[in-house]
Design a protein around this motif. Structure first.
Motif, mmCIF file in Angstrom:
data_model
loop_
_atom_site.group_PDB
_atom_site.id
_atom_site.type_symbol
_atom_site.label_atom_id
_atom_site.label_comp_id
_atom_site.label_asym_id
_atom_site.label_seq_id
_atom_site.Cartn_x
_atom_site.Cartn_y
_atom_site.Cartn_z
ATOM 1 N N GLY A 256 21.185 71.758 40.273
ATOM 2 C CA GLY A 256 22.056 72.950 40.203
ATOM 3 C C GLY A 256 22.629 73.010 38.765
ATOM 4 O O GLY A 256 23.509 73.681 38.328
ATOM 5 N N TYR A 257 22.117 71.966 37.826
ATOM 6 C CA TYR A 257 22.369 71.962 36.438
ATOM 7 C C TYR A 257 21.814 72.829 35.578
ATOM 8 O O TYR A 257 20.467 72.755 35.686
ATOM 9 C CB TYR A 257 22.531 70.641 35.834
ATOM 10 N N VAL A 258 22.433 73.700 34.844
ATOM 11 C CA VAL A 258 21.432 74.496 33.973
ATOM 12 C C VAL A 258 22.168 74.494 32.729
ATOM 13 O O VAL A 258 23.279 74.653 32.250
ATOM 14 C CB VAL A 258 22.019 76.091 34.420
ATOM 15 N N PRO A 259 21.197 74.019 31.636
ATOM 16 C CA PRO A 259 21.670 73.778 30.518
ATOM 17 C C PRO A 259 22.061 74.811 29.634
ATOM 18 O O PRO A 259 21.678 76.029 29.670
ATOM 19 C CB PRO A 259 20.765 73.021 29.659
ATOM 20 N N ALA A 260 23.500 75.120 29.121
ATOM 21 C CA ALA A 260 24.042 76.453 28.462
ATOM 22 C C ALA A 260 24.996 75.932 27.568
ATOM 23 O O ALA A 260 25.871 74.850 28.034
ATOM 24 C CB ALA A 260 24.519 77.211 29.564
ATOM 25 N N SER A 261 25.101 76.646 26.577
ATOM 26 C CA SER A 261 26.353 76.327 25.950
ATOM 27 C C SER A 261 27.729 76.660 26.332
ATOM 28 O O SER A 261 27.831 77.430 27.342
ATOM 29 C CB SER A 261 26.214 77.189 24.387
ATOM 30 N N PRO A 262 28.822 75.876 25.869
ATOM 31 C CA PRO A 262 30.126 76.337 26.400
ATOM 32 C C PRO A 262 30.453 77.840 26.378
ATOM 33 O O PRO A 262 30.998 78.386 27.287
ATOM 34 C CB PRO A 262 30.966 75.396 25.639
ATOM 35 N N LEU A 263 30.154 78.304 25.275
ATOM 36 C CA LEU A 263 30.359 79.974 25.265
ATOM 37 C C LEU A 263 29.495 80.626 26.293
ATOM 38 O O LEU A 263 30.153 81.531 27.109
ATOM 39 C CB LEU A 263 29.993 80.370 23.800
ATOM 40 N N ALA A 264 28.330 80.423 26.576
ATOM 41 C CA ALA A 264 27.545 81.017 27.381
ATOM 42 C C ALA A 264 28.050 80.798 28.826
ATOM 43 O O ALA A 264 28.008 81.767 29.546
ATOM 44 C CB ALA A 264 25.979 80.469 27.401
ATOM 45 N N LYS A 265 28.489 79.576 29.073
ATOM 46 C CA LYS A 265 28.980 79.212 30.574
ATOM 47 C C LYS A 265 30.368 80.165 30.661
ATOM 48 O O LYS A 265 30.548 80.576 31.773
ATOM 49 C CB LYS A 265 29.397 77.847 30.600
ATOM 50 N N ARG A 266 31.017 80.435 29.849
ATOM 51 C CA ARG A 266 32.331 80.901 29.831
ATOM 52 C C ARG A 266 32.020 82.444 29.969
ATOM 53 O O ARG A 266 32.560 83.046 30.972
ATOM 54 C CB ARG A 266 33.133 80.823 28.576
ATOM 55 N N LEU A 267 30.993 82.958 29.230
ATOM 56 C CA LEU A 267 30.925 84.507 29.545
ATOM 57 C C LEU A 267 30.069 84.765 30.632
ATOM 58 O O LEU A 267 30.591 85.752 31.429
ATOM 59 C CB LEU A 267 29.857 84.680 28.131
ATOM 60 N N ALA A 268 29.496 83.704 31.361
ATOM 61 C CA ALA A 268 28.770 83.947 32.554
ATOM 62 C C ALA A 268 29.835 84.079 33.679
ATOM 63 O O ALA A 268 29.687 84.968 34.602
ATOM 64 C CB ALA A 268 27.754 82.781 32.673
ATOM 65 N N ARG A 269 30.908 83.224 33.372
ATOM 66 C CA ARG A 269 31.888 83.071 34.373
ATOM 67 C C ARG A 269 32.770 84.370 34.418
ATOM 68 O O ARG A 269 33.042 84.836 35.445
ATOM 69 C CB ARG A 269 32.632 81.872 34.054
ATOM 70 N N GLU A 270 32.812 84.972 33.136
ATOM 71 C CA GLU A 270 33.727 85.969 33.074
ATOM 72 C C GLU A 270 33.059 87.224 33.350
ATOM 73 O O GLU A 270 33.696 88.028 33.918
ATOM 74 C CB GLU A 270 34.161 86.168 31.632
ATOM 75 N N HIS A 271 31.818 87.156 33.264
ATOM 76 C CA HIS A 271 30.926 88.347 33.622
ATOM 77 C C HIS A 271 30.206 88.356 35.049
ATOM 78 O O HIS A 271 29.686 89.005 35.523
ATOM 79 C CB HIS A 271 30.235 88.883 32.600
ATOM 80 N N GLY A 272 30.728 87.308 35.647
ATOM 81 C CA GLY A 272 29.789 87.039 37.153
ATOM 82 C C GLY A 272 28.501 86.927 37.066
ATOM 83 O O GLY A 272 27.881 87.426 37.848
ATOM 84 N N ILE A 273 27.959 86.257 36.040
ATOM 85 C CA ILE A 273 26.403 86.276 36.018
ATOM 86 C C ILE A 273 26.174 85.043 36.343
ATOM 87 O O ILE A 273 26.869 83.856 35.960
ATOM 88 C CB ILE A 273 25.926 86.541 34.458
ATOM 89 N N GLU A 274 25.133 84.995 37.044
ATOM 90 C CA GLU A 274 24.445 83.496 37.457
ATOM 91 C C GLU A 274 23.541 82.984 36.570
ATOM 92 O O GLU A 274 22.649 83.491 36.086
ATOM 93 C CB GLU A 274 23.668 83.878 38.980
#
Lengths: 330, 450
Positions: free
Chosen positions: B155-173
């Protein structure tokens, strides 16, 4: 306002101007150091002895520990001494006075004592001064609570920060990068242009990457930013000016905008100021970072004497461009 | 040398695939080209073939796992071979499903003098003056971190902190987003297209001043099919200048033909002929005469397709899918009928293969069975037109001064106005009506196209 008058000065002349202005303003200000009465090795104190006398511009023996000890005592007793340590490399000899005395007295006396001391010194690898006369050791002092650390990058800041340092009631290590001494810039007069400690300057605005550059690296970073702009990479260049206190807010705001951070200093990268800035910045802006924070500094090796190797040792605009390009691909 | 089997990329839009089942177990011999696993994308299922001869050393992902394209799913090698510890990812992997394992990257990176910023001069052996490149930390060489290929398994997807935050904010998997950063890590730039899409779609995008959305209710997470449908219809409606023309078709003869032909066809094909079969065949014949309807707008010009491949929209519980009857104009009605039945069945049980949903040049959408009189459909890019048909219902029709009750059907054509003008669309639609009203034309063996 008459204070707004400006003149073009070298970095060195701006230092001299700040000393003169502060000595004229406040009789408690005095200068101590090796050869300072005859102007010092680079002429920063030239003319001071003639104007203010050798009671306030004191030549000392070649004994950094003794000079610093005298200065700490004078500061505690109400003078505002500006000590010159000829090369920062020699500050090792004065460490005990600076670190264990100057930095601690206010705290250990429960606030009864104050140490309004400025230690002027110069650093940097230029002109083949070799491994014992070229180091950048600012990071050491960031580790000592009780000492402020200042590194100006322009003549205006050299004057403005030195005046603020002299008026500060704490020990301030004022580090001048030798390579900047003969750079020129507009400098204000009188009370204008005092630069408060702890306030960074944004030297160039940008959108894609934040480059925090110290002292002589500011001009390299600006030159790099110009080259990067041609590739469509917009770099924001921040000059922190003082390392402690550090203007984290300006850096963090920039990183929140650009999402990428590079810290550049001439000092050896390992254990350098870059690590501290990186740590603080990632904590303040972690969720805004889109790439690992990077730093650029000198290699982990003593400064070489050979002019060719010395040139290769110091980070430059080309290295900044390459690192930013890499950072943009990360 | 061990070979990694990668999740294949079966087309431009595929970003991830789900491993349905392993056809070969760990330890089994495999021959190059032999199917070793079955995978599923939002549109199709496919088999993954062994990229090399050898033994299937290890499954890197379990059945049911969803894995980004070009990520390793298994290792093939010699029987006693050690499994390479760090199956790499390939940021710009070739289309092939396999990749030789590259030699481990040397920590020495030639480049700008200070790009790595770290030179270790005097090692513990004291050989000062012979600087050695080192990693960021402590002067030792630290290889760049490479996420484990089994990463998605945990379940780990390597991503930058910004990408993780944006994904969270925009409901993107984040899983399934193709990372362009170092070691395949997801960066903000990789999310921009998805954010742009979700911003346009987001129900939370209320205009300023509007009342806030009610906070009660449930959120249905986007399935990959839902997201894909959303992207495609949004893109089509935003990019293609649609216009719509309708006419009514008397389906009396067609129903008669269907009734008459049904028993024979049932015998031949084993299934009943449906209105859809007639529509596909009729549209294909009409397209022969009106090739502009069977074309695509491109930068170079209007590409008129050599084949007439008719897509038929099939509704599914979670969305829809458009299997394609290829060269429908060249095939006898019985064959169209048989193929369409097979495709529909496969569409419903999710076993369509990629080639069965691609290459369409014209589409038909039929809501007749849902008692809709008429509707308009959104063009399925890169096609230029889509036919939307409603139900066949008895309507009063005035004909030669008489009022008749006839089984009528309304057909609505959506056209990309860049390619098709009103008169061209009308000519096609009229030809379609002629064929459906004289449906014996559907049974005539048409001459080959010139």
């Amino acid at each position: 306002m008459p204070e707004a008058a400006q003149r073009e000065l070298t970095f060195l002349a701006a230092i001299t101007a700040a000393l003169k202005e502060e000595m004229a303003r406040d009789a408690a200000v005095m200068v101590l150091g090796e050869d300072v009465a005859v102007g010092g090795p680079f002429g920063a104190t030239r003319g001071l002895a003639e104007e203010f006398g050798t009671a306030r511009v004191v030549n000392t023996p070649i004994s950094e520990g003794a000079v610093m000890g005298v200065a700490v005592g004078a500061a505690v007793l109400g003078r505002r001494p500006v000590v010159e340590i000829m090369f920062i490399d020699f500050i090792t000899l004065a460490m005990d006075q600076l670190v264990n005395q100057a930095a601690k007295l206010h705290y250990m006396s429960g606030g009864q004592l104050r140490v309004p001391l400025v230690v002027r010194t110069q650093c940097g690898a230029t002109g083949s001064y070799a491994a014992q006369h070229s180091q950048c050791l600012e990071a050491w002092f960031l580790h000592v609570p009780g000492v402020k650390v200042v590194m100006p990058a322009t003549p205006a800041d050299a004057r403005g920060l030195l005046k603020a340092a002299i008026r500060d009631d704490n020990p301030v290590l004022f580090i001048e990068q030798r390579g900047l001494y003969w750079s020129k810039g507009a400098v204000e007069e009188g009370e204008a242009g005092i630069v408060p400690l702890g306030r960074a300057a944004i030297r160039r605005g940008g959108e894609d990457v934040t480059v925090v550059a110290l002292a002589s690296m500011v001009s390299e970073a600006l030159s790099a930013a110009g080259q990067l702009a041609e590739e469509g990479i917009s770099a924001e260049v921040i000059d922190p000016r003082s390392l402690h206190p550090l203007d984290l807010e300006t850096i963090a705001e920039s990183v929140k905008k650009t999402h990428r951070l590079l810290i550049v200093h001439e000092a050896v990268a390992q254990g350098g100021v870059g690590a501290e800035v990186a740590m603080q910045a990632q904590l303040a802006a972690f969720n805004y970072l889109d790439a690992p924070v990077r730093r650029l500094g000198a290699p982990f090796t003593p400064v070489p004497y050979s002019p060719v190797l010395e040139r290769g040792y110091v980070p430059n605009a080309a290295a900044i461009v390459a690192t930013v390009q890499q950072l943009m691909r990360e | 040398m061990a070979t990694f089997v990668l999740m294949p990329k079966l087309g431009q839009e595929m970003t991830e695939g789900t491993l349905l089942c392993w056809l070969k177990q760990e330890g089994e011999d495999v021959v190059k080209g032999e199917p070793i696993a079955e995978i599923e994308t939002p549109k199709v299922t496919a088999e993954v073939e062994a990229p090399a001869d050898g033994v299937l050393l290890k499954h890197l992902v379990p059945e049911g796992a969803t894995v980004p394209c070009q990520e390793a799913i298994a290792v093939i090698g010699a029987a006693a071979e050690d499994i390479p510890p760090l199956p790499p990812k390939f940021p710009t992997a070739p289309a092939s499903a396999a990749q030789e394992v590259p030699a481990p990257a040397t920590p020495f990176t030639p480049g700008a003098d200070h790009a790595e910023a770290e030179l270790s001069a005097a090692g513990s052996d004291g050989r000062a003056g012979r600087p050695q490149r080192a990693g960021e930390e402590g002067g030792r060489s630290v290889p760049a971190p490479v996420p484990e290929a089994g990463g998605s398994k945990f379940g780990y997807v390597p991503a930058s902190p910004l990408a993780k935050r944006l994904a969270r904010e925009h409901g993107i998997e984040l899983r399934g987003v193709r990372g362009s950063g170092s070691a395949g890590s997801v960066r903000a730039r990789d999310l921009q297209p998805l954010i742009a899409a979700s911003r346009r779609l987001a129900p939370l995008d209320v205009p300023p001043g509007a009342a806030p959305l009610p906070q009660r209710g449930i959120v249905i997470p986007h399935s990959s099919m839902r997201r894909r449908i959303a992207e495609r219809v949004l893109q089509s409606t935003q990019r293609l200048p649609h216009f719509f023309i309708s006419l009514d078709i008397d389906m009396g003869e067609a129903l008669k033909l269907r009734a008459g032909a049904a028993p024979r066809l049932a015998q031949q094909v084993g299934v009943e002929v449906t209105i859809n079969d007639l529509l596909v065949k009729a549209a294909a014949l009409a397209l022969r005469q009106h090739p502009l309807l069977n074309s695509s707008w491109t930068d170079e010009g209007i590409r008129v397709h050599a084949e007439i491949n008719i897509g038929v929209v099939v509704a599914l519980e979670e969305g829809l899918i458009v299997p394609v009857v290829r060269r429908a104009d060249e095939k006898p009605l019985a064959q169209v009928c048989r193929e369409l039945r097979t495709l529909s069945t496969r569409a419903r049980d999710g076993s369509l293969r990629r080639q069965e949903t691609s290459g369409g040049t014209f589409s038909i959408s039929n809501l007749g069975m849902h008692h809709i009189d008429r509707f308009t459909a959104i063009i399925n890019e890169p096609e230029s037109a889509v036919l939307a048909v409603g139900s066949i219902a008895e309507r009063a029709v005035a004909r030669e001064g008489q009022l008749l009750v006839r089984p009528m059907m309304t057909a609505t054509l959506s056209c990309d106005h860049r390619v098709i003008d009103g008169v061209v669309g009308s000519a096609f639609l009229n030809r379609l009506r002629e064929i459906l009203e004289s449906p014996n034309l559907l049974l005539v063996e048409e001459p080959e196209r010139h």
